[in-house]
Design an enzyme around this catalytic site. Structure first.
Site, PDB file in Angstrom:
ATOM      1  N   ASP A  85     -14.106  -7.629  20.614  1.00 17.84           N
ATOM      2  CA  ASP A  85     -12.934  -6.768  20.503  1.00 17.84           C
ATOM      3  C   ASP A  85     -11.674  -7.575  20.166  1.00 17.84           C
ATOM      4  OD1 ASP A  85     -11.564  -4.410  20.498  1.00 17.84           O
ATOM      5  OD2 ASP A  85     -11.923  -3.934  22.611  1.00 17.84           O
ATOM      6  N   ARG A  86     -10.704  -6.883  19.573  1.00 18.77           N
ATOM      7  CA  ARG A  86      -9.375  -7.457  19.291  1.00 18.77           C
ATOM      8  C   ARG A  86      -8.659  -7.662  20.633  1.00 18.77           C
ATOM      9  NH1 ARG A  86      -5.733  -3.409  15.833  1.00 18.77           N
ATOM     10  NH2 ARG A  86      -6.590  -4.484  14.035  1.00 18.77           N
ATOM     11  N   ARG A 124      -7.675   6.364  16.534  1.00 21.80           N
ATOM     12  CA  ARG A 124      -6.500   6.321  15.670  1.00 21.80           C
ATOM     13  C   ARG A 124      -6.307   7.713  15.069  1.00 21.80           C
ATOM     14  NH1 ARG A 124      -6.105   2.531  18.292  1.00 21.80           N
ATOM     15  NH2 ARG A 124      -5.701   0.348  17.735  1.00 21.80           N
ATOM     16  N   LYS A 171       8.027  -4.478  14.922  1.00 22.66           N
ATOM     17  CA  LYS A 171       8.487  -3.205  14.349  1.00 22.66           C
ATOM     18  C   LYS A 171       9.445  -2.506  15.318  1.00 22.66           C
ATOM     19  CE  LYS A 171       7.499  -1.386  10.990  1.00 22.66           C
ATOM     20  NZ  LYS A 171       8.039  -1.454   9.597  1.00 22.66           N
ATOM     21  N   TYR A 187       2.747  -7.415  16.130  1.00 26.61           N
ATOM     22  CA  TYR A 187       3.160  -6.516  15.041  1.00 26.61           C
ATOM     23  C   TYR A 187       4.035  -5.385  15.576  1.00 26.61           C
ATOM     24  CZ  TYR A 187       2.854  -2.466  11.915  1.00 26.61           C
ATOM     25  OH  TYR A 187       3.164  -1.354  11.158  1.00 26.61           O
ATOM     26  N   THR A 242       6.256   2.767  12.617  1.00 24.17           N
ATOM     27  CA  THR A 242       4.882   3.060  13.010  1.00 24.17           C
ATOM     28  C   THR A 242       4.831   3.719  14.386  1.00 24.17           C
ATOM     29  OG1 THR A 242       2.841   1.950  13.701  1.00 24.17           O
ATOM     30  CG2 THR A 242       4.810   0.636  13.792  1.00 24.17           C
ATOM     31  N   ASP A 243       3.724   4.427  14.649  1.00 26.55           N
ATOM     32  CA  ASP A 243       3.512   4.985  15.989  1.00 26.55           C
ATOM     33  C   ASP A 243       3.162   3.881  16.997  1.00 26.55           C
ATOM     34  OD1 ASP A 243       0.938   4.379  15.095  1.00 26.55           O
ATOM     35  OD2 ASP A 243       0.110   6.379  15.448  1.00 26.55           O
ATOM     36  N   GLU A 244       2.811   2.684  16.496  1.00 27.52           N
ATOM     37  CA  GLU A 244       2.334   1.634  17.411  1.00 27.52           C
ATOM     38  C   GLU A 244       3.440   1.142  18.347  1.00 27.52           C
ATOM     39  OE1 GLU A 244      -0.368  -1.184  15.601  1.00 27.52           O
ATOM     40  OE2 GLU A 244      -0.948   0.267  14.087  1.00 27.52           O
ATOM     41  N   PHE A 261       0.823  -1.221   0.000  1.00 33.87           N
ATOM     42  CA  PHE A 261       0.000   0.000   0.000  1.00 33.87           C
ATOM     43  C   PHE A 261       0.857   1.272   0.000  1.00 33.87           C
ATOM     44  CE2 PHE A 261      -2.195   2.797   3.342  1.00 33.87           C
ATOM     45  CZ  PHE A 261      -2.811   3.600   2.397  1.00 33.87           C
ATOM     46  N   THR A 276       4.001 -10.960  -1.044  1.00 36.28           N
ATOM     47  CA  THR A 276       3.138 -11.721  -0.137  1.00 36.28           C
ATOM     48  C   THR A 276       1.702 -11.403  -0.544  1.00 36.28           C
ATOM     49  OG1 THR A 276       2.834  -9.901   1.434  1.00 36.28           O
ATOM     50  CG2 THR A 276       4.801 -11.292   1.735  1.00 36.28           C
ATOM     51  N   GLY A 294      -6.008  -7.402  23.420  1.00 37.05           N
ATOM     52  CA  GLY A 294      -4.907  -6.439  23.656  1.00 37.05           C
ATOM     53  C   GLY A 294      -5.041  -5.154  22.868  1.00 37.05           C
ATOM     54  N   HIS A 295      -6.248  -4.849  22.442  1.00 33.05           N
ATOM     55  CA  HIS A 295      -6.500  -3.716  21.540  1.00 33.05           C
ATOM     56  C   HIS A 295      -6.021  -2.385  22.147  1.00 33.05           C
ATOM     57  CE1 HIS A 295      -9.718  -2.108  18.516  1.00 33.05           C
ATOM     58  NE2 HIS A 295      -8.532  -1.569  18.333  1.00 33.05           N
TER      59      HIS A 295
HETATM   60  P1  NAD Z   1       1.514  -3.620   3.215  1.00 37.03           P
HETATM   61  O1  NAD Z   1       1.240  -4.829   4.028  1.00 37.03           O
HETATM   62  O2  NAD Z   1       0.428  -3.047   2.378  1.00 37.03           O
HETATM   63  O3  NAD Z   1       2.757  -3.882   2.246  1.00 37.03           O
HETATM   64  C1  NAD Z   1       3.916  -4.531   2.644  1.00 37.03           C
HETATM   65  C2  NAD Z   1       4.695  -4.920   1.396  1.00 37.03           C
HETATM   66  O4  NAD Z   1       5.912  -5.570   1.820  1.00 37.03           O
HETATM   67  C3  NAD Z   1       3.963  -5.920   0.511  1.00 37.03           C
HETATM   68  O5  NAD Z   1       4.060  -5.516  -0.842  1.00 37.03           O
HETATM   69  C4  NAD Z   1       4.687  -7.228   0.755  1.00 37.03           C
HETATM   70  O6  NAD Z   1       4.656  -8.090  -0.380  1.00 37.03           O
HETATM   71  C5  NAD Z   1       6.096  -6.745   1.058  1.00 37.03           C
HETATM   72  N1  NAD Z   1       6.851  -7.708   1.877  1.00 37.03           N
HETATM   73  C6  NAD Z   1       6.428  -8.387   2.979  1.00 37.03           C
HETATM   74  N2  NAD Z   1       7.401  -9.177   3.448  1.00 37.03           N
HETATM   75  C7  NAD Z   1       8.486  -8.983   2.635  1.00 37.03           C
HETATM   76  C8  NAD Z   1       9.811  -9.489   2.613  1.00 37.03           C
HETATM   77  N3  NAD Z   1      10.215 -10.400   3.507  1.00 37.03           N
HETATM   78  N4  NAD Z   1      10.651  -9.070   1.656  1.00 37.03           N
HETATM   79  C9  NAD Z   1      10.246  -8.165   0.719  1.00 37.03           C
HETATM   80  N5  NAD Z   1       9.000  -7.664   0.686  1.00 37.03           N
HETATM   81  C10 NAD Z   1       8.136  -8.053   1.635  1.00 37.03           C
HETATM   82  O7  NAD Z   1       2.071  -2.535   4.246  1.00 37.03           O
HETATM   83  P2  NAD Z   1       1.951  -0.948   4.203  1.00 37.03           P
HETATM   84  O8  NAD Z   1       0.693  -0.542   4.872  1.00 37.03           O
HETATM   85  O9  NAD Z   1       2.260  -0.477   2.836  1.00 37.03           O
HETATM   86  O10 NAD Z   1       3.149  -0.566   5.194  1.00 37.03           O
HETATM   87  C11 NAD Z   1       4.462  -0.297   4.700  1.00 37.03           C
HETATM   88  C12 NAD Z   1       5.371   0.014   5.871  1.00 37.03           C
HETATM   89  O11 NAD Z   1       4.857   1.124   6.593  1.00 37.03           O
HETATM   90  C13 NAD Z   1       5.488  -1.122   6.885  1.00 37.03           C
HETATM   91  O12 NAD Z   1       6.821  -1.170   7.331  1.00 37.03           O
HETATM   92  C14 NAD Z   1       4.553  -0.711   8.010  1.00 37.03           C
HETATM   93  O13 NAD Z   1       4.986  -1.240   9.241  1.00 37.03           O
HETATM   94  C15 NAD Z   1       4.693   0.802   7.962  1.00 37.03           C
HETATM   95  N6  NAD Z   1       3.541   1.572   8.448  1.00 37.03           N
HETATM   96  C16 NAD Z   1       2.288   1.339   7.966  1.00 37.03           C
HETATM   97  C17 NAD Z   1       1.220   2.127   8.403  1.00 37.03           C
HETATM   98  C18 NAD Z   1      -0.186   1.934   7.858  1.00 37.03           C
HETATM   99  O14 NAD Z   1      -1.112   2.599   8.340  1.00 37.03           O
HETATM  100  N7  NAD Z   1      -0.396   1.100   6.855  1.00 37.03           N
HETATM  101  C19 NAD Z   1       1.425   3.107   9.358  1.00 37.03           C
HETATM  102  C20 NAD Z   1       2.738   3.317   9.831  1.00 37.03           C
HETATM  103  C21 NAD Z   1       3.777   2.549   9.359  1.00 37.03           C
HETATM  104  P1  TYD Z   2      -6.399  -1.386  11.366  1.00 35.34           P
HETATM  105  O1  TYD Z   2      -6.819  -0.734  10.079  1.00 35.34           O
HETATM  106  O2  TYD Z   2      -6.240  -2.870  11.390  1.00 35.34           O
HETATM  107  O3  TYD Z   2      -5.056  -0.637  11.828  1.00 35.34           O
HETATM  108  P2  TYD Z   2      -4.262  -0.727  13.247  1.00 35.34           P
HETATM  109  O4  TYD Z   2      -4.746  -1.898  14.008  1.00 35.34           O
HETATM  110  O5  TYD Z   2      -2.841  -0.888  12.796  1.00 35.34           O
HETATM  111  O6  TYD Z   2      -4.532   0.585  13.924  1.00 35.34           O
HETATM  112  O7  TYD Z   2      -7.440  -0.981  12.471  1.00 35.34           O
HETATM  113  C1  TYD Z   2      -7.723   0.382  12.763  1.00 35.34           C
HETATM  114  C2  TYD Z   2      -8.681   0.405  13.942  1.00 35.34           C
HETATM  115  O8  TYD Z   2      -9.934  -0.124  13.510  1.00 35.34           O
HETATM  116  C3  TYD Z   2      -8.216  -0.461  15.103  1.00 35.34           C
HETATM  117  O9  TYD Z   2      -8.583   0.189  16.327  1.00 35.34           O
HETATM  118  C4  TYD Z   2      -9.021  -1.741  14.935  1.00 35.34           C
HETATM  119  C5  TYD Z   2     -10.297  -1.271  14.300  1.00 35.34           C
HETATM  120  N1  TYD Z   2     -10.957  -2.217  13.365  1.00 35.34           N
HETATM  121  C6  TYD Z   2     -12.322  -2.487  13.522  1.00 35.34           C
HETATM  122  O10 TYD Z   2     -13.013  -1.978  14.434  1.00 35.34           O
HETATM  123  N2  TYD Z   2     -12.909  -3.361  12.626  1.00 35.34           N
HETATM  124  C7  TYD Z   2     -12.201  -3.951  11.625  1.00 35.34           C
HETATM  125  O11 TYD Z   2     -12.776  -4.761  10.864  1.00 35.34           O
HETATM  126  C8  TYD Z   2     -10.806  -3.642  11.480  1.00 35.34           C
HETATM  127  C9  TYD Z   2      -9.989  -4.276  10.384  1.00 35.34           C
HETATM  128  C10 TYD Z   2     -10.232  -2.761  12.376  1.00 35.34           C
END
Ligand code: NAD
Ligand code: TYD
Length: 359
Positions: free
Chosen positions: A289-290, A222, A162, A158, A132-134, A10, A34, A292-293
């Site tokens: 709920d998830r 969030r 990270k 996760y 990530t901020d997580e 993404f 993946t 450890g949310h």
């Molecule tokens: P994503 O899951 O959409 O994409 C991850 C990509 O990495 C995929 O294309 C996957 O094929 C590739 N990948 C996975 N394992 C691999 C490996 N071993 N070698 C090479 N490629 C591999 O993730 P995203 O949402 O695009 O996140 C990208 C980065 O940003 C991550 O490091 C994530 O921790 C960080 N991040 C994401 C968010 C968010 O809201 N999505 C927020 C903060 C930080």
């Molecule tokens: P998510 O998009 O999985 O991101 P993160 O867990 O990394 O913050 O989830 C965002 C928030 O939305 C999180 O508090 C969990 C909640 N959530 C739902 O309530 N329903 C859902 O189906 C999903 C995927 C997430």
């Protein structure tokens, strides 16, 4: 030339698309493909010589050595990761493998390459790690937003994986002098987001007439950032960030989940009303709920604003409208993700040539 890892996911794919829209500097894009990797997202770059796609693993040191030697990048931007909290709860192993061991192998290969560069290229080289901020854990409703000074207190498999990768990156700077930068970003949203995450899942399920699963009471908070603003922040940090520093990236958009879901429903009511005239919000379904949310994340991005002059271009209101409009206009992308058809894309587009991995 820069090397981007995870550039079919993404954020990485948005980064590659934006990068090549703004400069002719080529990108080597290393991605394992993946379930989260989708080359269809990069279809507009088919035939573009500035984009070299390689299917492979960041944990494959020999492959990374070869790519670095061949392409001589001036920077590496590491997006590759397992990224979904729910998946990490059900199966943490891949998270350790890629986010921890993979980052370690990547750092080692990059260190070997960087250490033998001539002095000028060596000092100009950058390794930017996207995190990530997580990693900072969870906030109470009255806590101030996370700054770069917050302790690391990761709570999910996760975020723990990270956090481990961030520590490795930090140590490779401190011990070996590798010129690293780390960014810690809040929740992203926007085009090409895999519909397992909250916002795209709600859009896709709403349109399919399916329930909209809200975890627990839906009051978890969030802090949302439009993906293209994240990409501009990464470009800025790569350009001018101070070595060894971490930069928080966020757009000051804290929202409870239920408000996000209701906003998505209201936009869909306006842009593509249900055939039966009812509101999409009727599909909202509160579910267990998830475990450890984390209750609340919030990012204080003032360091990045102050030191590097970065600001997000979108408000949440403009960004979420663009996002819903994008999903409505790109139903084929969504259908291919849902059917799994996107997984054939690599074979169709690249044949065996892309599969350069040595594993
Ligand atoms: P994503 O899951 O959409 O994409 C991850 C990509 O990495 C995929 O294309 C996957 O094929 C590739 N990948 C996975 N394992 C691999 C490996 N071993 N070698 C090479 N490629 C591999 O993730 P995203 O949402 O695009 O996140 C990208 C980065 O940003 C991550 O490091 C994530 O921790 C960080 N991040 C994401 C968010 C968010 O809201 N999505 C927020 C903060 C930080
Ligand atoms: P998510 O998009 O999985 O991101 P993160 O867990 O990394 O913050 O989830 C965002 C928030 O939305 C999180 O508090 C969990 C909640 N959530 C739902 O309530 N329903 C859902 O189906 C999903 C995927 C997430």
């Amino acid at each position: 030339m820069i090397l981007v890892t995870g550039g079919a996911g993404f954020i990485g794919a948005n980064f590659v698309l934006d990068w090549l829209a703004g400069t002719d500097e080529p990108v080597v894009n290393l991605d394992k493909l993946t379930y989260a990797g989708n080359l269809q997202t990069l279809a507009s770059l088919d035939g573009d010589k500035r984009h070299v796609f390689v299917q492979g693993d960041i944990g494959d040191g020999a492959l990374i050595d070869r790519l670095l030697a061949e392409h001589q990048p001036r920077a590496v931007v590491n997006f590759a990761a397992e990224s979904h909290v729910d998946r990490s709860i059900h199966g943490p192993e891949d998270f350790i493998q890629t986010n921890v061991l993979g980052t370690f192998r990547l750092l080692e290969a990059v260190r070997g390459y960087w250490s033998q560069l001539p002095a000028e290229r060596k000092s100009a080289f950058r390794f930017l790690h996207v995190s990530t901020d997580e990693v900072y854990g969870t906030l109470s409703p009255t806590d101030p937003a996370f700054t770069e000074e917050n302790k690391y207190e990761p709570n999910s498999p996760y975020s723990a994986s990270k956090a481990a990768s961030d520590h490795l990156v930090r140590a490779w700077h401190h011990t070996y002098g590798l010129p690293v930068l780390t960014t810690n970003c809040s929740n992203n949203y926007g085009p090409f987001h895999f519909p397992e995450k909250l916002i795209p899942l709600m859009i896709v399920n709403a349109l399919a007439g399916k329930p909209l699963p809200v975890y627990g009471d839906g009051m978890q908070v969030r802090d949302w950032l439009y993906v293209k603003d994240h990409c501009s922040a990464i470009r800025r940090v790569l350009e001018a960030g101070r070595l060894g520093e971490t930069y928080n990236v966020g757009g000051w958009n804290e929202k409870p989940n239920i408000e996000i879901v209701k906003t998505v429903c209201a936009l869909l009511d306006e842009l593509q009303p249900r055939a039966d005239g009812k509101a999409y919000a009727e599909q909202i379904s509160y579910v267990t709920d998830r475990p450890g949310h984390d209750r609340r994340y919030a990012i204080d991005a003032r360091k990045l604003e102050r030191e590097l002059g970065w600001k997000p271009a979108e408000t949440f209101e403009t960004g979420i409208r663009k996002t819903v409009e994008w999903y409505l206009a790109n139903q084929e992308w969504v259908r291919n993700v849902q059917s799994g058809g996107y997984r054939d894309w690599v074979a169709k587009q690249y044949g065996d040539k892309a599969k350069e991995g040595t594993q």
